[in-house]
Enzyme design. Structure first.
Site, PDB file in Angstrom:
ATOM      1  N   GLY A   1       8.173  10.485  -1.031  1.00  0.00           N
ATOM      2  CA  GLY A   1       6.735  10.438  -1.916  1.00  0.00           C
ATOM      3  C   GLY A   1       5.848   9.358  -1.110  1.00  0.00           C
ATOM      4  N   ASN A   2       4.778   8.848  -1.927  1.00  0.00           N
ATOM      5  CA  ASN A   2       4.101   7.889  -1.303  1.00  0.00           C
ATOM      6  C   ASN A   2       3.297   7.136  -2.598  1.00  0.00           C
ATOM      7  OD1 ASN A   2       1.305   9.273  -2.259  1.00  0.00           O
ATOM      8  ND2 ASN A   2       2.081  10.870  -1.282  1.00  0.00           N
ATOM      9  N   ARG A   3       2.499   6.240  -2.105  1.00  0.00           N
ATOM     10  CA  ARG A   3       2.123   5.180  -3.252  1.00  0.00           C
ATOM     11  C   ARG A   3       0.804   5.604  -3.998  1.00  0.00           C
ATOM     12  NH1 ARG A   3       5.066   0.790  -2.425  1.00  0.00           N
ATOM     13  NH2 ARG A   3       5.964   0.236  -0.243  1.00  0.00           N
ATOM     14  N   SER A   4       0.461   6.919  -3.957  1.00  0.00           N
ATOM     15  CA  SER A   4      -0.773   7.294  -4.636  1.00  0.00           C
ATOM     16  C   SER A   4      -0.372   7.291  -6.216  1.00  0.00           C
ATOM     17  CB  SER A   4      -1.299   8.422  -4.455  1.00  0.00           C
ATOM     18  OG  SER A   4      -2.162   9.148  -5.264  1.00  0.00           O
TER      19      SER A   4
ATOM     20  N   ALA B   1      -2.752  12.814  -2.919  1.00  0.00           N
ATOM     21  CA  ALA B   1      -2.250  12.039  -1.447  1.00  0.00           C
ATOM     22  C   ALA B   1      -1.101  13.503  -1.270  1.00  0.00           C
ATOM     23  CB  ALA B   1      -1.968  10.893  -1.552  1.00  0.00           C
TER      24      ALA B   1
END
Ligand code: CTP
Ligand code: CA
Length: 225
Positions: free
Chosen positions: A33-36, A101
């Site tokens: 995943g990512n931090r969005s 994102a």
């Protein structure tokens, strides 16, 4: 009540907004995943609805409160699901805002059972494969839609954003400095620079994501006339 006091600059316009970060499953218990946080996309959806638009929100964040007066909310997880959802409504859209994102890569294989570590194992190689560039595909298919992309950068903000503006054939690119934690990813505030397809750029001062969404959508409503 706010809606009644807000000029209906986007009355009956169909606005599609993607929000949040995609996740790419590796096995039943793990994902990339990512931090969005989804906050910027939700702010755009909220303000577009206040301006009278029919908003279709495509979101990876079912835990966030849904803004008032949206036409539809579609929840997705992976880039592939997000692409399917946005492609399905692209023909009817007047404005598309790709605030999500999207994971650039996903695991080559999904393991249907939890991956176990071995007793003597000291490292682990993960093979990834590229996801399609959803926004670039929308740019190629564009007819009358006004297409908005975001660029998350930690360095060389303007030159990197300029390349994305052209490569993805968007009408507006919102360039986002994600190197500081008080703005951008996960923060309530943001500081962005708008890059328009005609070459003009405008830096918006640090302010709330709702105010930024208002500035972006007001300007789009003006150029769309
Ligand atoms: N985007 C997309 N599909 C992808 C990757 C990105 O639609 N597979 C969109 C994002 O939603 C965003 C824009 O492209 O609106 C720019 O995303 P960003 O991650 O900043 O740029 P990339 O083109 O992925 O380049 P890089 O991450 O290498 O900087
Ligand atoms: Ca990317």
């Amino acid at each position: 009540a706010t809606r009644l006091l807000t000029p209906q600059l986007l009355k009956d316009q169909v606005v599609v907004v993607t929000a949040g970060g995609t996740t790419e499953p590796l096995d039943p218990v793990r994902f990339i995943g990512n931090r969005s946080s989804g906050k910027m996309g939700y702010a755009v959806a909220q303000v577009a609805a206040m301006l009278g638009a029919k908003v279709i929100l495509i979101s990876t964040r079912p835990e966030l409160a849904v803004p008032a007066q949206l036409e539809r909310v579609i929840y997705v997880q992976t880039a592939a699901e997000l692409q399917g959802a946005v492609q399905a409504v692209y023909d009817q859209a007047n404005i598309v805002v790709m605030a999500a994102a999207v994971a650039d890569f996903k695991p080559v294989q999904y393991a249907p059972q939890k991956i176990k570590k071995q007793v003597n194992q000291t490292d682990f190689q993960l093979n990834l494969t590229k996801n399609p560039d959803i926004l670039a595909a929308l740019g190629q298919q564009k007819t009358t839609q006004f297409l908005v992309g975001f660029a998350a950068e930690t360095n060389d903000l303007l030159s990197n954003a300029q390349v994305k503006l052209a490569a993805k054939q968007v009408d507006l690119l919102v360039a986002n400095d994600v190197s500081q934690t008080d703005r951008g990813f996960n923060a309530d505030d943001n500081e962005v620079t708008l890059l328009w397809a005609d070459g003009t750029t405008e830096k918006l001062p640090l302010t709330t994501k709702v105010t930024i969404a208002t500035q972006i959508l007001t300007r789009i409503a003006q150029v769309q006339k």
